[in-house]
Enzyme design. Sequence first.
Site, PDB file in Angstrom:
ATOM      1  N   SER A 157       0.866  -1.186   0.000  1.00 56.23           N
ATOM      2  CA  SER A 157       0.000   0.000   0.000  1.00 56.23           C
ATOM      3  C   SER A 157       0.894   1.225   0.000  1.00 56.23           C
ATOM      4  CB  SER A 157      -0.874  -0.022   1.258  1.00 56.23           C
ATOM      5  OG  SER A 157      -1.487   1.245   1.439  1.00 56.23           O
ATOM      6  N   TYR A 170      -2.307  -0.739  10.180  1.00 54.89           N
ATOM      7  CA  TYR A 170      -2.357  -1.135   8.765  1.00 54.89           C
ATOM      8  C   TYR A 170      -1.078  -0.682   8.054  1.00 54.89           C
ATOM      9  CZ  TYR A 170      -3.948  -1.267   3.875  1.00 54.89           C
ATOM     10  OH  TYR A 170      -4.066  -1.507   2.530  1.00 54.89           O
TER      11      TYR A 170
HETATM   12  N1  NAP Z   1      -8.663  -1.224  -2.207  1.00 58.62           N
HETATM   13  C1  NAP Z   1      -7.665  -0.378  -2.152  1.00 58.62           C
HETATM   14  O1  NAP Z   1      -7.825   0.827  -2.471  1.00 58.62           O
HETATM   15  C2  NAP Z   1      -6.300  -0.830  -1.699  1.00 58.62           C
HETATM   16  C3  NAP Z   1      -5.250   0.107  -1.711  1.00 58.62           C
HETATM   17  C4  NAP Z   1      -3.978  -0.311  -1.311  1.00 58.62           C
HETATM   18  C5  NAP Z   1      -3.767  -1.622  -0.926  1.00 58.62           C
HETATM   19  N2  NAP Z   1      -4.817  -2.513  -0.919  1.00 58.62           N
HETATM   20  C6  NAP Z   1      -4.541  -3.896  -0.520  1.00 58.62           C
HETATM   21  O2  NAP Z   1      -5.092  -4.776  -1.484  1.00 58.62           O
HETATM   22  C7  NAP Z   1      -5.451  -6.012  -0.853  1.00 58.62           C
HETATM   23  C8  NAP Z   1      -6.879  -6.350  -1.170  1.00 58.62           C
HETATM   24  O3  NAP Z   1      -7.684  -5.312  -0.680  1.00 58.62           O
HETATM   25  P1  NAP Z   1      -9.220  -5.127  -1.065  1.00 58.62           P
HETATM   26  O4  NAP Z   1      -9.427  -3.671  -1.154  1.00 58.62           O
HETATM   27  O5  NAP Z   1      -9.576  -6.017  -2.207  1.00 58.62           O
HETATM   28  O6  NAP Z   1      -9.899  -5.643   0.282  1.00 58.62           O
HETATM   29  P2  NAP Z   1     -11.343  -6.256   0.600  1.00 58.62           P
HETATM   30  O7  NAP Z   1     -12.297  -5.936  -0.505  1.00 58.62           O
HETATM   31  O8  NAP Z   1     -11.654  -5.814   1.987  1.00 58.62           O
HETATM   32  O9  NAP Z   1     -11.063  -7.815   0.579  1.00 58.62           O
HETATM   33  C9  NAP Z   1     -10.258  -8.375   1.571  1.00 58.62           C
HETATM   34  C10 NAP Z   1     -10.182  -9.873   1.385  1.00 58.62           C
HETATM   35  O10 NAP Z   1      -9.406 -10.386   2.485  1.00 58.62           O
HETATM   36  C11 NAP Z   1     -10.102 -11.469   3.054  1.00 58.62           C
HETATM   37  N3  NAP Z   1      -9.819 -11.549   4.489  1.00 58.62           N
HETATM   38  C12 NAP Z   1      -9.970 -10.574   5.417  1.00 58.62           C
HETATM   39  N4  NAP Z   1      -9.706 -11.053   6.631  1.00 58.62           N
HETATM   40  C13 NAP Z   1      -9.377 -12.353   6.471  1.00 58.62           C
HETATM   41  C14 NAP Z   1      -9.029 -13.398   7.371  1.00 58.62           C
HETATM   42  N5  NAP Z   1      -9.000 -13.199   8.700  1.00 58.62           N
HETATM   43  N6  NAP Z   1      -8.766 -14.627   6.890  1.00 58.62           N
HETATM   44  C15 NAP Z   1      -8.844 -14.859   5.558  1.00 58.62           C
HETATM   45  N7  NAP Z   1      -9.169 -13.928   4.662  1.00 58.62           N
HETATM   46  C16 NAP Z   1      -9.441 -12.683   5.121  1.00 58.62           C
HETATM   47  C17 NAP Z   1     -11.576 -11.181   2.784  1.00 58.62           C
HETATM   48  O11 NAP Z   1     -12.326 -12.396   2.671  1.00 58.62           O
HETATM   49  P3  NAP Z   1     -13.278 -13.074   3.791  1.00 58.62           P
HETATM   50  O12 NAP Z   1     -14.096 -11.963   4.373  1.00 58.62           O
HETATM   51  O13 NAP Z   1     -14.038 -14.089   2.998  1.00 58.62           O
HETATM   52  O14 NAP Z   1     -12.341 -13.718   4.737  1.00 58.62           O
HETATM   53  C18 NAP Z   1     -11.531 -10.540   1.395  1.00 58.62           C
HETATM   54  O15 NAP Z   1     -11.567 -11.536   0.394  1.00 58.62           O
HETATM   55  C19 NAP Z   1      -5.173  -5.816   0.636  1.00 58.62           C
HETATM   56  O16 NAP Z   1      -3.919  -6.361   0.955  1.00 58.62           O
HETATM   57  C20 NAP Z   1      -5.156  -4.305   0.792  1.00 58.62           C
HETATM   58  O17 NAP Z   1      -4.370  -3.920   1.896  1.00 58.62           O
HETATM   59  C21 NAP Z   1      -6.066  -2.143  -1.303  1.00 58.62           C
END
Ligand code: NAP
Length: 250
Positions: A157, A170
């Site tokens: 990130s 985070y």
């Molecule tokens: N979206 C952004 O703007 C952004 C920006 C920078 C970095 N990122 C990074 O990109 C990655 C994906 O982010 P996203 O935005 O797609 O997030 P998201 O929509 O919140 O999805 C998160 C995923 O992680 C899983 N997860 C959460 N807690 C878990 C646990 N305890 N055990 C197993 N699985 C778990 C969730 O599935 P379940 O609920 O089914 O477990 C879900 O599939 C992350 O590493 C985030 O830090 C995102």
Amino acid sequence: MPTAPSEWSPSQSELSGKTILVTGASEGIGRAASLAYAGHGAEVLLLSRNEERLEALYDEIVALGAPEPAILPMDLAKATHDDFVALAGSLSEALPKLDGLLHNASLLGDRKPIAQTRAATWHDVMQVNVNAGFMLTQTLLPLLDQAPSASIVFTSSGVGRTGRAYWGSYAVSKFATEGLMQVLADELGATSTIRVNSLNPGAVNTAMRRSAYPAEPPTTNPSPEDIIHEWVYLMSDASAQLNGEAMSAQ
Ligand SMILES: NC(=O)c1ccc[n+]([C@@H]2O[C@H](COP(=O)([O-])OP(=O)(O)OC[C@H]3O[C@@H](n4cnc5c(N)ncnc54)[C@H](OP(=O)(O)O)[C@@H]3O)[C@@H](O)[C@H]2O)c1
């Protein structure tokens, strides 16, 4: 020099013959990456907690005519080292090799000053974002070592590369993620066929982004499927020479 992702386009069968494990596959970026990997011919191992969502994704992948995926329901906040050993053991019995490991699951935690961050939240965020990534990587290294060219991708990130107020556990977890990537890349780069890189998605319209910025119109940011090119690139042989790089998708 590896081909730059901007100068590369994948063939339909770019990832065929490869098996790729994706954490956090049930929604957001992990879901889009899983669909893209399957769409390019990979067998995808879908890991996260929500089995209903994973089953819906399984059906979607099968309907594409892609290789049959596998569902690995697991709560990374609760899994112990023994659970990771057991998971790696059962995967080693079922598979000759693992070609890719996308560490994508993350918790956002408290968006508060460090002074007000709850210790329990801090621990949960470190557990899911850092400790689980370490244990999953460590236990899967022998299977990754069986692949002719394996790729480990850590999801970073912007706040894991430059610290920012109120991003607390985070942000710190993402600095640790970058550190784990760099140490592993340095250890494995010269002596193995496993490469290790990190990828910062930038702002993407997902549940995590909407929760971090509740006042932001969701359509301000691209959808996961619009930015998934780098995720495919990093799992393809086009990036075989890339190791220890901190990449950005946007
Ligand atoms: N979206 C952004 O703007 C952004 C920006 C920078 C970095 N990122 C990074 O990109 C990655 C994906 O982010 P996203 O935005 O797609 O997030 P998201 O929509 O919140 O999805 C998160 C995923 O992680 C899983 N997860 C959460 N807690 C878990 C646990 N305890 N055990 C197993 N699985 C778990 C969730 O599935 P379940 O609920 O089914 O477990 C879900 O599939 C992350 O590493 C985030 O830090 C995102």
